[in-house]
Design a protein around this motif. Structure first.
Motif, PDB file in Angstrom:
ATOM      1  N   LEU A   1       0.843  -1.192   0.000  1.00  0.00           N
ATOM      2  CA  LEU A   1       0.000   0.000   0.000  1.00  0.00           C
ATOM      3  C   LEU A   1       0.874   1.236   0.000  1.00  0.00           C
ATOM      4  CD1 LEU A   1      -2.556  -1.238   2.624  1.00  0.00           C
ATOM      5  CD2 LEU A   1      -3.261  -0.300   0.444  1.00  0.00           C
ATOM      6  N   ASN A   2       0.452   2.271  -0.714  1.00  0.00           N
ATOM      7  CA  ASN A   2       1.242   3.500  -0.713  1.00  0.00           C
ATOM      8  C   ASN A   2       0.952   4.322   0.539  1.00  0.00           C
ATOM      9  OD1 ASN A   2      -1.285   4.506  -1.341  1.00  0.00           O
ATOM     10  ND2 ASN A   2      -0.514   6.021  -2.786  1.00  0.00           N
ATOM     11  N   GLN A   3       1.577   5.487   0.624  1.00  0.00           N
ATOM     12  CA  GLN A   3       1.535   6.265   1.862  1.00  0.00           C
ATOM     13  C   GLN A   3       0.126   6.732   2.202  1.00  0.00           C
ATOM     14  OE1 GLN A   3       3.903   9.787   1.683  1.00  0.00           O
ATOM     15  NE2 GLN A   3       4.001  10.077   3.887  1.00  0.00           N
ATOM     16  N   THR A   4      -0.655   7.100   1.188  1.00  0.00           N
ATOM     17  CA  THR A   4      -2.010   7.590   1.445  1.00  0.00           C
ATOM     18  C   THR A   4      -3.027   6.466   1.569  1.00  0.00           C
ATOM     19  OG1 THR A   4      -2.410   7.807  -0.938  1.00  0.00           O
ATOM     20  CG2 THR A   4      -1.527   9.729   0.210  1.00  0.00           C
ATOM     21  N   GLY A   5      -2.653   5.251   1.171  1.00  0.00           N
ATOM     22  CA  GLY A   5      -3.569   4.127   1.235  1.00  0.00           C
ATOM     23  C   GLY A   5      -4.546   4.040   0.078  1.00  0.00           C
TER      24      GLY A   5
END
Length: 934
Positions: free
Chosen positions: A352-356
């Motif tokens: 998952l990336n930082q912002t989700g």
């Protein structure tokens, strides 16, 4: 021609196995591709591969919180600490065993590695920890009873959670605490796949292989941990005997006075500490248990959970299953938000990336990498390589596109600049044997073993023609003439050549004469002729002119079986690779042999695990299977059944340079010698297959004798081979279709000092002095002789626009080709687009009649490639601006019309009001008159 080719990119393979990572900014994905690591920039739609190569396939990755340091561990346990700034390996460390997971702490001071049933905690080098030595071990934990599989750090980096196959999750403190030691969480009935701390809390979520998910609540907060102070003895200064006697008397008196008070105070402190310890001691309570595999097992009963990821800020849990489905749940209630099935293969890794918002999913079975935006339910990126080996490759006429064919029956088109596949054709039902671009770049032709030759439109992305033979034939080779009007294909089981018309799709001629499988075809690149050359296993090279003479041809006897034929760009010569390891060059018109290159010893030896003979003896049976001329026709690129690519000077018949395409020991036939430790009295231990249990309980068994593809299992060790080679028409790069994928090698002129016609007085200082004196022609000439990209760009961009035409007209003819290459690179890299277009216009206008022949073609094609790329970029921007302005204009018109209507309505209402007032006044006046009359 320069030979400073360096590895620049890896295409055709986007994911093999192992971890996926997002960079801290969330815009890029790091993927393990064999023994290399690729970076996919999702914002700029571009992919690149780090110039780093491991001896074995990478499996485990993690990135430091600042995004500068990457730790990558291969399948043999060799860890590489990689700097993403310099893109180099800073340090290596051998764990001497397989490592399942590695994770940096949130504060960046430590990283932990899971190996066997142990967990190693190291100090991370950098400003956070103050440690600049790498791989300094700080702690080792041995609490697990089986192999450790996953780990996670708490938000304050004080506690490490480690899951293992013993169905338990262990919690280890990094420091010694009063109210916390080692803690174990059970309640699972299968191995742990993921364990995750909540944000700013010690609450946890654990996920096991059978889909069970437990939610744990901790009794203390991160601020309640109390560090256990070390009771270190205090070393005092030695005193004299008199001083010691005085000190003893004073201490005795003070102790006698306060003994009762001290004892009482100690009792109170002890009682309070005991109460506080009992109240703040760390405990975990399971507050919920969920069964996530129930949803996945509706379609496939044996589906098991294979990967998991958790976004702590938004409390989103993503789980991937062996059935190819993934689910998104909201913790801690585990409400199902979203589900999707992307394939029938297992999902090997989830990130998952930082912002989700973006979810990266990797499927090792089919080599697929997806980035899914779950809120809008759209693909940010969807890339997939060839499922089996890539068998052939071809460049487009301008060098911007690459077409590849694979044994999975798919044709893929790749953008060389971005590194992404933008279209896939899957009309073929069997392995593709050959592929070729038309000269005008409008279509691609592929031949396959399913008995068809298909033509694909590059602009509309469709299969617009299918060529077949009167009887079923397995086609082994294909060629398109320079005009793009004719297509020829050779048979593997029927020894004939078939010639079709592209426009009508009709079979024009069947060329007979070969007595063995036709393995290679090539049309002459000359526009004036349609000469066709073919080689076969019958030890002959045949020259055809089917359009004018039909089946009449000229036959040239070869010493051994022919394997490959290619035309020189001048159209006068052909090069033929034969089974005895030689490369023979023949003149077409005179049918005489011009050059013979003995290349057998240049191929390089490599001993397979199953070979019963030495590598030196094995070398006698190797040969070149693919050839390609350079853009200027002076050099020949050759590759075959080895890990080496050779570049030969054709006239001198000399080896100029040799490239080793891989060092990956996960492939077979890379080493020249078999390790003596593997040789026992019972034979070679490498021949004993290590069967690992698949997801779902099945055991993968490999078919005996399989050297390419995966006919029965994914547990393979393929043999390294170079299946196809192609030089770019611009001469700036070449591509090799290999067992590992499509490798691109490019010229890195900015990093290599390669002067040309250099003299003593020509220095960078002299160039800059000439610029100060406004002697622009001399400065440009000297900078081109020094041949440093930055210096040349500085000189060109200093020259005023008004002097460009005069300088170009005064330039020597021998410098024009180099100037075209410089302008092409400037168009790619510089912002001054109009300025370089001005240079291009004057060079082509003044020196256009002199730019003829094959010598200048690479420079012209490089310039065309740069111009086309810039045109595409600007046209998109212009279209966007055009349609935006149209939208704004139309919106303004609509708003103006609305405003006019509103004003009109206001005016109408005012008119009606005034009329009403007048009528009322008239009636009022009439009433007054009537009253007056009365």
């Amino acid at each position: 021609m320069k030979f400073s080719y360096k590895f620049s990119n890896l295409l055709g393979t986007v994911y093999r196995k192992g971890d996926l990572l997002f960079t801290p900014d969330g815009n890029s994905v790091l993927s393990t591709v064999g023994n290399r690591i690729s970076v996919f920039d999702l914002r700029n739609n571009k992919s690149s591969t780090l110039p780093i190569e491991s001896r074995f396939n990478y499996e485990t990755l993690d990135l430091s919180p600042n995004g500068c340091t990457l730790i990558a561990i291969n399948e043999e346990g060799e860890a590489h600490m990689i700097s993403l700034i310099s893109q180099t390996v800073v340090h290596r460390y051998r764990f001497k065993g397989k490592c399942r997971a590695v994770r940096f702490s949130p504060d960046g001071k430590h990283f932990a590695v899971c190996k066997d049933n142990n967990v190693f905690v190291f100090k991370a080098p950098g400003p956070f920890s103050g440690e600049y030595n790498v791989f300094v071990m700080e702690r080792v934990f041995h609490g697990a009873y089986d192999e450790t599989t996953c780990l996670d750090w708490s938000s304050d980096s004080k506690i490490l959670a480690v899951g293992s196959k013993d169905m338990a999750t262990k919690l280890y403190p990094i420091e010694k605490y009063k109210n916390f030691r080692i803690y174990s969480l059970g309640n699972h009935t299968d191995g742990i796949v993921g364990c995750f701390f909540e944000k700013d809390s010690y609450d946890m979520i654990t996920v096991s292989r059978n889909g069970q998910t437990c939610v744990w609540e901790c009794t203390i907060d991160p601020s309640d941990l109390e560090v256990l102070e070390d009771s270190t003895p205090v070393v005092k200064k030695k005193k004299s005997s008199e001083d010691e006697d005085e000190d003893d008397i004073d201490i005795t008196k003070s102790l006698e006075k306060s003994q009762a008070e001290a004892e009482k105070a100690l009792k109170d402190i002890h009682i309070n500490e005991t109460e506080n310890k009992e109240a703040s001691k760390l405990f975990y309570k399971r507050i919920a248990r969920h069964y996530l595999a129930d949803e996945a097992r509706k379609d496939q009963k044996e589906a098991v959970l294979t990967s998991a990821a958790y976004h702590k800020a938004s409390k989103i849990l993503v789980t991937g299953f062996s059935s190819g489905a993934f689910f998104i749940h909201e913790a801690p209630e585990m409400n199902l938000i979203h589900s999707l099935s992307i394939s029938e293969q297992k999902i090997s890794s989830v990130a998952l990336n930082q912002t989700g918002d973006w979810i990266a999913l990797g499927c090792s079975g089919i080599g697929q990498l997806l980035v899914w935006e779950w809120q809008s339910e759209t693909y940010v990126m969807k890339q997939q390589g060839h499922a089996n080996n890539m068998s052939c490759v071809s460049y487009s006429g301008d060098g911007q596109l690459l077409a590849t064919g694979g044994q999975d029956g798919k044709v893929k088109l790749w953008n060389v600049g971005s590194g992404f596949c933008f279209v896939t054709f899957n009309e073929h039902t069997s392995a593709i044997s050959a592929i070729g671009f038309s000269g005008n770049k409008r279509f691609v032709v592929s031949a396959a073993l399913d008995g068809t030759v298909r033509a694909y439109d590059v602009i509309r992305y469709r299969n617009f023609k299918t060529f077949t033979s009167p009887r079923p034939v397995q086609f082994s080779c294909v060629a398109v003439d320079s005009s793009g009007e004719f297509v020829a294909a050779g048979g593997q089981d029927v020894f004939e050549i078939y010639l079709w018309s592209v426009k009508t799709g009709r079979l024009l001629e069947i060329l007979s004469g070969h007595e063995g499988p036709v393995v290679s075809l090539a049309f002459s690149p000359s526009i004036t002729t349609t000469t066709l050359a073919s080689v076969s296993w019958d030890k002959t090279l045949r020259i055809w002119d089917a359009i004018e003479k039909g089946s009449a041809h000229e036959s040239i006897e070869l010493i051994s079986d022919g394997l490959y034929v290619t035309f020189n760009p001048n159209g006068q010569e052909v090069a033929v690779a034969t089974l005895d390891g030689q490369i023979s060059v023949f003149h077409i018109k005179t049918a005489t042999q011009v050059v013979v290159i003995e290349g057998k010893n240049d191929l390089g030896s490599g001993r397979s695990d199953t070979d019963l003979i030495t590598a030196k003896k094995n070398l006698e049976a190797k040969s070149f299977t693919t050839l390609c001329y350079s853009a200027d026709g002076e050099y020949l690129l050759a590759g075959g059944q080895s890990k080496n690519v050779c570049i030969y000077n054709v006239k001198e018949a000399l080896l100029v340079k040799k490239f080793e395409i891989t060092q990956n020991r996960s492939l077979d036939a890379v080493d020249d010698f078999i390790n003596r430790r593997k040789l026992t009295e019972f034979g070679n231990l490498a021949l004993i297959e290590e069967r690992e249990e698949r997801e779902g309980g099945d055991v993968a068994i490999k078919l005996p004798g399989v050297r390419k593809g995966d006919m029965s299992s994914r547990v393979i060790k393929p043999e390294v081979r170079i299946l196809s080679l192609q030089f770019s028409p611009t001469g700036q790069q070449w591509a090799a279709a290999t067992t590992e994928g499509l490798l691109i090698y490019s010229l890195t002129s900015g990093l290599v000092f390669d002067p040309w016609d250099l003299q003593i007085g020509i220095t960078p200082m002299a160039v800059r002095q000439a610029l100060k004196e406004n002697d622009y022609l001399n400065a440009l000439t000297m900078s081109m002789k020094i041949n440093e990209a930055n210096l040349i760009q500085e000189v060109i961009e200093t020259i005023p626009v008004r002097d460009v035409q005069l300088i170009v007209s005064s330039l020597q003819d021998r410098l024009v080709e180099r100037l075209l290459l410089i302008i092409a690179s400037g168009l790619d890299s510089s912002r001054h687009l109009e300025y370089y277009l001005y240079w291009t216009q004057h060079v082509l206008t003044i020196h256009g009649p002199k730019i003829t022949g094959q010598k200048h073609m690479p420079a012209i094609l490089a310039l065309e490639k740069s111009l086309v790329r810039r045109f595409e970029q600007i046209s998109k921007l212009c279209d966007y601006n055009k349609y935006t302005l149209e939208y704004v204009t139309n919106l303004g018109k609509v708003m103006a019309e609305k405003q006019v209507k509103a004003e009109k309505m206001d005016d109408d209402s005012d008119t009606d009001l005034s009329e009403d007032i007048e009528n009322n006044l008239e009636s009022y006046d009439n009433d007054i008159i009537e009253i007056g009359d009365i």
